[in-house]
Scaffold this active site. Structure first.
Site, PDB file in Angstrom:
ATOM      1  N   ARG A  90       5.210  12.794   6.329  1.00 43.73           N
ATOM      2  CA  ARG A  90       6.048  12.144   7.346  1.00 43.73           C
ATOM      3  C   ARG A  90       7.466  12.714   7.405  1.00 43.73           C
ATOM      4  O   ARG A  90       8.258  12.295   8.271  1.00 43.73           O
ATOM      5  CB  ARG A  90       6.098  10.620   7.106  1.00 43.73           C
ATOM      6  CG  ARG A  90       4.751   9.928   7.285  1.00 43.73           C
ATOM      7  CD  ARG A  90       4.886   8.429   7.459  1.00 43.73           C
ATOM      8  NE  ARG A  90       5.633   8.079   8.683  1.00 43.73           N
ATOM      9  CZ  ARG A  90       5.931   6.837   9.022  1.00 43.73           C
ATOM     10  NH1 ARG A  90       5.571   5.821   8.252  1.00 43.73           N
ATOM     11  NH2 ARG A  90       6.603   6.580  10.143  1.00 43.73           N
ATOM     12  N   ARG A 139       7.426   3.384  -1.827  1.00 44.13           N
ATOM     13  CA  ARG A 139       7.978   4.394  -0.923  1.00 44.13           C
ATOM     14  C   ARG A 139       9.485   4.596  -1.102  1.00 44.13           C
ATOM     15  O   ARG A 139      10.008   5.662  -0.817  1.00 44.13           O
ATOM     16  CB  ARG A 139       7.694   3.997   0.526  1.00 44.13           C
ATOM     17  CG  ARG A 139       6.220   3.876   0.856  1.00 44.13           C
ATOM     18  CD  ARG A 139       5.550   5.235   0.795  1.00 44.13           C
ATOM     19  NE  ARG A 139       4.171   5.173   1.267  1.00 44.13           N
ATOM     20  CZ  ARG A 139       3.802   5.297   2.542  1.00 44.13           C
ATOM     21  NH1 ARG A 139       4.710   5.468   3.476  1.00 44.13           N
ATOM     22  NH2 ARG A 139       2.538   5.264   2.871  1.00 44.13           N
ATOM     23  N   HIS A 168       4.899  -1.215   1.841  1.00 40.52           N
ATOM     24  CA  HIS A 168       6.219  -1.360   2.460  1.00 40.52           C
ATOM     25  C   HIS A 168       6.584  -2.846   2.428  1.00 40.52           C
ATOM     26  O   HIS A 168       5.699  -3.695   2.624  1.00 40.52           O
ATOM     27  CB  HIS A 168       6.198  -0.951   3.943  1.00 40.52           C
ATOM     28  CG  HIS A 168       6.395   0.515   4.194  1.00 40.52           C
ATOM     29  ND1 HIS A 168       5.727   1.188   5.193  1.00 40.52           N
ATOM     30  CD2 HIS A 168       7.188   1.440   3.595  1.00 40.52           C
ATOM     31  CE1 HIS A 168       6.118   2.454   5.203  1.00 40.52           C
ATOM     32  NE2 HIS A 168       7.000   2.642   4.245  1.00 40.52           N
ATOM     33  N   CYS A 264       5.819  -2.781  12.120  1.00 39.67           N
ATOM     34  CA  CYS A 264       5.922  -1.343  11.828  1.00 39.67           C
ATOM     35  C   CYS A 264       6.145  -0.521  13.098  1.00 39.67           C
ATOM     36  O   CYS A 264       6.718   0.559  13.056  1.00 39.67           O
ATOM     37  CB  CYS A 264       4.631  -0.833  11.196  1.00 39.67           C
ATOM     38  SG  CYS A 264       4.185  -1.631   9.669  1.00 39.67           S
ATOM     39  N   ASP A 678     -18.794  -5.021 -40.487  1.00 38.79           N
ATOM     40  CA  ASP A 678     -18.980  -6.202 -41.320  1.00 38.79           C
ATOM     41  C   ASP A 678     -18.159  -6.011 -42.594  1.00 38.79           C
ATOM     42  O   ASP A 678     -18.271  -4.983 -43.273  1.00 38.79           O
ATOM     43  CB  ASP A 678     -20.471  -6.322 -41.640  1.00 38.79           C
ATOM     44  CG  ASP A 678     -20.748  -7.447 -42.605  1.00 38.79           C
ATOM     45  OD1 ASP A 678     -21.017  -8.547 -42.125  1.00 38.79           O
ATOM     46  OD2 ASP A 678     -20.678  -7.209 -43.826  1.00 38.79           O
TER      47      ASP A 678
HETATM   48  N1  ARG Z   1       0.792   5.392   8.005  1.00 42.57           N
HETATM   49  C1  ARG Z   1       2.136   4.953   7.889  1.00 42.57           C
HETATM   50  C2  ARG Z   1       2.637   5.189   6.463  1.00 42.57           C
HETATM   51  O1  ARG Z   1       1.860   5.058   5.559  1.00 42.57           O
HETATM   52  C3  ARG Z   1       2.261   3.512   8.246  1.00 42.57           C
HETATM   53  C4  ARG Z   1       3.650   3.018   8.248  1.00 42.57           C
HETATM   54  C5  ARG Z   1       3.763   1.566   8.518  1.00 42.57           C
HETATM   55  N2  ARG Z   1       5.122   1.186   8.665  1.00 42.57           N
HETATM   56  C6  ARG Z   1       5.673   0.107   8.120  1.00 42.57           C
HETATM   57  N3  ARG Z   1       6.905  -0.149   8.401  1.00 42.57           N
HETATM   58  N4  ARG Z   1       5.036  -0.644   7.262  1.00 42.57           N
HETATM   59  O2  ARG Z   1       3.762   5.525   6.279  1.00 42.57           O
END
Ligand code: ARG
Length: 701
Positions: A90, A139, A168, A264, A678
């Site tokens: 990401r 995370r 999260h 999300c 034993d």
């Molecule tokens: N697939 C994304 C990840 O794992 C989903 C994010 C979901 N976002 C959230 N704010 N919970 O990062």
């Protein structure tokens, strides 16, 4: 509502489950439908447009999770703290979000590289805008939280996530209008739950069950009194309605496949700033390690300890020894959400051999005892390892090392003296070590290696390896010979099972042979032994024939009665009443024994010490200076002994129950050996082996 709410979304044109970075994505790669995703997203978009202005950031191919704008960053006032994604999958979204914020005129704050933070996914303002709940554990790194406090000028409360499904904070926690909180408590550790309970009054906490939690009910968008979410149970909807909320359900199943739902898919970009103190309770400290850090697994253990304790770490320095014999050094920054948590972690790290660095002084902190028998709250709890403390810039050894004690320091003519002391023995005027600075423990490097390889199963079901038990017996026999011949000390703790399993004659042989220098037990072993000596039964069982004798249980009390008449076990021997058995041999060969009483004792025998403080003191005296402790099927007395024994004393624990063996030998100390077998059989093997040695081993005269 004073200010119109603005929300940022990102259309799902490139949305896909392309990789797996959370448990929801497992098994869902390329399993989502683009059309249905578009449709569900649009429905959400339309609903939100009724309550807020929705802004859009342009999606980009190759970044399928960009739809989850909650992870773009965290906005407060005109400042945004940009996300630093944990997963490379990401990280490519960052520049697009940064551009969008810059274009809107936000002040963009970027965290140091490799300090993960996933925006509003892991940081939620309470709806009054007075404090920020920040998550960590999966995370976001705890060390990112102080930046949020500083840049956004807000109080940050750190919550640790412990369930991978709720990776999260916004998957399991949702602050609502009027001070309500919708959340799923099992997603958090105990400390975090306490924190939530302290800060949110009970009538404001709305707890969801697991079914609602996995349907992402907490992943809700709350605008004023409207709550938009994927799905909620009737029960939950009722609860929310009763609190004045209107619940709007809109299916988001396609996004659940990637681990996200309503919240999300949105980012609130108008978060009004409220005047509030900037604060965070987060603490950090630097600790040093030195030794064979890799070979011994110490670094792994230490880092695991930090995380398991609710903290986080940053390795500042690591110098690896070049050759096998060279030591390595490491410097690690430990962070924890508050002072109590960090103290707990540091205490454990000191036990592992870490030295905690403080800013002002290298000395241990001392605090005076003001109430006899009571230590200050943050007193340092000792371990079994040799320990030193720094006083006036000098390391001094701690005497009478044992676990579960405090370190008392007294000034003498020869300088300060440090000694392990039980809480009940602390005197007013004495000082004890508090905190974890200026303390170091020394453990053998190999003492960290996993225990399991040293536990041997013999008669236990599953793997039984007779040869391995024989090997341990050989080693113990060798040790017993050596200890006896060098004038050392071997102590036995024994339970009544020794008598039941026919171990008595072998234990007697060991006593007669001069191998045993102290016997520790309870009332029961002595009564069983004496019953057998006087009547041939042990708790009513005929030891010759292995059958129970009619009315035999009375034998037990009769045996006690006989000894009571004599006055003591020793007097019974002297009077010729007691003529054989383990206790008889102890008396005859001047082997001191201590019998500690308990609530379930019959009698007791006159020798049984029913004052437990006195019994503990007697045990401690008999163990003093021991080289080896042989623990024979008595969990209670063996644990008691284990607590009093410093590392370096070899402990051999024999029990038919593997759980007992594991419990006792799990002192993280190299010297303990567990044998699952034993105990009668073990003793017979041991005596055999000692007999064999007699011919081959010339004892010094
Ligand atoms: N697939 C994304 C990840 O794992 C989903 C994010 C979901 N976002 C959230 N704010 N919970 O990062």
């Amino acid at each position: 509502m004073t200010q119109p709410v603005q929300i940022l979304m990102c259309a799902p044109h490139h949305y896909e489950v392309d990789y797996v970075i959370n448990p929801w994505m497992e098994g869902n790669i390329h399993r989502s439908s683009r059309d249905r995703a578009e449709e569900q997203w649009h429905q959400l978009y339309e609903i939100l447009k009724e309550h807020a202005t929705v802004e859009l950031v342009e999606p980009h191919p190759g970044w399928p999770d960009m739809v989850f704008t909650a992870n773009a960053g965290l906005v407060l006032g005109d400042t945004v703290v940009l996300s630093r994604f944990f997963h490379p999958e990401r990280q490519g979204e960052e520049p697009y979000f940064e551009q969008w914020f810059a274009d809107q005129g936000f002040t963009v704050k970027t965290l140091p590289k490799s300090l993960p933070f996933e925006g509003a996914g892991d940081a939620l303002l309470d709806r009054a805008g007075e404090l920020l709940w920040a998550g960590y554990g999966f995370r976001t790194e705890l060390d990112a939280h102080p930046y949020l406090a500083q840049w956004l000028d807000v109080e940050v409360l750190s919550l640790r996530l412990i369930d991978r499904r709720f990776y999260h904070l916004d998957t399991c926690f949702c602050p609502l209008t009027d001070g309500y909180l919708l959340y799923y408590p099992p997603a958090f550790d105990t400390y975090s739950n306490h924190l939530i309970e302290r800060r949110v009054p009970a009538d404001k906490r709305i707890v969801v069950d697991e079914v609602d939690a996995v349907n992402f009910a907490c992943n809700a968008v709350n605008i004023d009194h409207t709550i938009v979410l994927n799905q909620a149970s009737d029960q939950l909807k009722k609860t929310l309605v009763a609190r004045g909320f209107q619940v709007v359900e809109t299916p988001l199943t396609e996004f659940l496949k990637a681990g996200g739902a309503a919240k999300c898919l949105t980012l609130r970009v108008t978060e009004p700033r409220q005047a509030s103190p900037r604060a965070t309770a987060i603490q950090n400290r630097i600790v040093h390690f030195e030794g064979h850090l890799l070979d011994s697994g110490l670094v792994n253990r230490a880092l695991d300890t930090i995380v398991a304790g609710g903290g986080s770490f940053q390795v500042l320095n690591f110098t690896l020894g070049e050759q096998r014999q060279d030591v390595s050094t490491a410097e690690v920054k430990v962070s924890a959400p508050d002072a109590a948590v960090i103290e707990d972690i540091l205490g454990q790290l000191v036990d592992l051999g870490a030295v905690v660095q403080s800013e002002d002084t290298a000395d241990a902190h001392l605090e005076a005892i003001v109430q006899a028998g009571v230590a200050p709250d943050d007193f340092y709890v000792t371990a079994i390892y040799p320990t030193e403390i720094s006083v006036d810039g000098r390391w001094i050894p701690v005497q009478a090392q044992r676990m579960d004690a405090a370190i008392a320091v007294t000034q003498t003519a020869d300088g300060p003296v440090a000694c392990c002391k039980l809480l009940r023995d602390l005197q007013v005027g004495e000082s004890v070590v508090v905190g974890s600075e200026g303390i170091r423990t020394r453990r053998k490097d190999t003492s960290l290696k996993p225990r399991s390889s040293e536990e041997f199963s013999f008669m236990g079901a599953g793997v039984s390896s007779e040869r391995r038990v024989e090997l341990v017996v050989e080693q113990i026999a060798w040790d017993l010979r050596r200890i006896r011949d060098q004038g050392g000390k071997a102590v036995v703790t024994a339970g009544p099972v020794v008598i039941h399993t026919g171990g008595s004659e072998h234990l007697q042989t060991l006593i007669r042979g001069g191998y045993i220098h102290g016997l520790l037990g309870g009332n029961a072993i002595a009564v069983h032994d004496i019953e057998q000596a006087l009547m041939g039964t042990s708790l009513g069982m005929d030891m010759q024939r292995g059958v129970s004798v009619h009315g035999g249980h009375r034998h037990h009390l009769k045996a006690i009665n006989t000894i009571r008449r004599c006055g003591s076990i020793a007097q019974a021997v002297e009077q010729g009443v007691l003529q054989s058995g383990v206790m008889y041999e102890c008396v005859k060969h001047n082997v001191p024994f201590s019998l500690a009483g308990s609530i379930r004792d019959d009698g007791p025998l006159p020798d049984t010490q029913m004052d437990l403080l006195q019994a503990q003191a007697d045990y401690a005296r008999l163990i003093e200076g021991a080289d080896l402790v042989l623990m024979l099927s008595t969990m209670l007395h063996s644990i008691g002994v284990g607590n009093m024994t410093p590392a370096g004393v070899k402990m051999v624990c024999v029990d038919i129950n593997p759980a007992v063996v594991t419990k006792l030998s799990d002192r993280g100390s190299l010297e303990s050996i567990g044998v699952v077998t034993d105990v009668g059989l073990f003793l017979s093997l041991l005596v055999n082996q000692l007999n064999k040695l007699t011919g081959e081993y010339a004892a010094p005269v």
